[in-house]
Design a protein around this motif. Sequence first.
Motif, PDB file in Angstrom:
ATOM      1  N   THR A 135       0.831  -1.200   0.000  1.00  0.00           N
ATOM      2  CA  THR A 135       0.000   0.000   0.000  1.00  0.00           C
ATOM      3  C   THR A 135       0.866   1.251   0.000  1.00  0.00           C
ATOM      4  N   LEU A 136       1.850   1.292   0.872  1.00  0.00           N
ATOM      5  CA  LEU A 136       2.773   2.432   0.941  1.00  0.00           C
ATOM      6  C   LEU A 136       3.453   2.661  -0.401  1.00  0.00           C
TER       7      LEU A 136
ATOM      8  N   ALA B 115      -4.058   5.120   3.758  1.00  0.00           N
ATOM      9  CA  ALA B 115      -3.525   3.758   3.888  1.00  0.00           C
ATOM     10  C   ALA B 115      -4.207   3.002   5.028  1.00  0.00           C
ATOM     11  N   GLY B 116      -4.465   3.699   6.137  1.00  0.00           N
ATOM     12  CA  GLY B 116      -5.147   3.062   7.265  1.00  0.00           C
ATOM     13  C   GLY B 116      -6.557   2.629   6.913  1.00  0.00           C
ATOM     14  N   ILE B 117      -7.291   3.504   6.268  1.00  0.00           N
ATOM     15  CA  ILE B 117      -8.658   3.178   5.849  1.00  0.00           C
ATOM     16  C   ILE B 117      -8.641   2.045   4.828  1.00  0.00           C
ATOM     17  N   TYR B 118      -7.678   2.089   3.932  1.00  0.00           N
ATOM     18  CA  TYR B 118      -7.570   1.041   2.913  1.00  0.00           C
ATOM     19  C   TYR B 118      -7.321  -0.320   3.558  1.00  0.00           C
TER      20      TYR B 118
ATOM     21  N   ILE C 263       0.820   3.353  10.358  1.00  0.00           N
ATOM     22  CA  ILE C 263       2.132   3.571  10.973  1.00  0.00           C
ATOM     23  C   ILE C 263       3.246   3.538   9.930  1.00  0.00           C
ATOM     24  N   LEU C 264       3.213   2.554   9.032  1.00  0.00           N
ATOM     25  CA  LEU C 264       4.251   2.458   7.996  1.00  0.00           C
ATOM     26  C   LEU C 264       4.292   3.707   7.122  1.00  0.00           C
ATOM     27  N   VAL C 265       3.138   4.191   6.705  1.00  0.00           N
ATOM     28  CA  VAL C 265       3.109   5.389   5.868  1.00  0.00           C
ATOM     29  C   VAL C 265       3.577   6.597   6.672  1.00  0.00           C
ATOM     30  N   LEU C 266       3.145   6.688   7.900  1.00  0.00           N
ATOM     31  CA  LEU C 266       3.555   7.815   8.737  1.00  0.00           C
ATOM     32  C   LEU C 266       5.073   7.872   8.897  1.00  0.00           C
ATOM     33  N   ILE C 267       5.702   6.733   9.059  1.00  0.00           N
ATOM     34  CA  ILE C 267       7.148   6.684   9.301  1.00  0.00           C
ATOM     35  C   ILE C 267       7.956   6.724   7.999  1.00  0.00           C
ATOM     36  N   LEU C 268       7.517   5.989   6.982  1.00  0.00           N
ATOM     37  CA  LEU C 268       8.355   5.791   5.791  1.00  0.00           C
ATOM     38  C   LEU C 268       8.000   6.660   4.590  1.00  0.00           C
ATOM     39  N   PHE C 269       6.868   7.331   4.616  1.00  0.00           N
ATOM     40  CA  PHE C 269       6.434   8.087   3.438  1.00  0.00           C
ATOM     41  C   PHE C 269       7.454   9.154   3.028  1.00  0.00           C
TER      42      PHE C 269
END
Length: 165
Positions: free
Chosen positions: A33-34, A100-103, A144-150
């Motif tokens: 997703t990210l 991403a979270g909603i997805y 969390i992944l998108v928040l950290i790695l985006f």
Amino acid sequence: MRAKDIALIGLLSATLTAGKLALAFVPNVEIVTLLFIIYSIVFGIKRTLLVSIIFTTTEIMIYGFNTWLLVYYIIWPALVIISGIIGKKVKTEYGFAFLAGIYGLSFGLFFAVSESFFYGIGYGITYWVKGLPFDILHGFSNFILVLILFKPLKNTLDRQVEKYI
């Protein structure tokens, strides 16, 4: 299409498959997703739609033909289009983390609808309810992944695109 575009699409598709396989041992924690969100913003909707089709086709070759493939051919291109459209408006990682979270949270629901067509509405509801704990984990981990790695991934790819184009 230029040879560079074909090579890029192949590399992005391979990166998605490798990323999914690398995290396969962790239930509902994925980087796909990210990467689709970032690819849509950095490389554009057109290229990334091709990547989503190749990725899904590769998944079929790895895991076999089943009812889930219909959802994959819809869900990933839909994410690409949504990300590409909101990517022009949303400038922070928080909007994409929310997407991403909603997805991730609704991933099981998409499959439940598809399964309902094949096996009946009762099966679809049971499928969705049984998978809710995994969907919650999926949504949370995507967020969390998108928040950290985006930001770091997008900045790195942006620098590389300048060389590419």
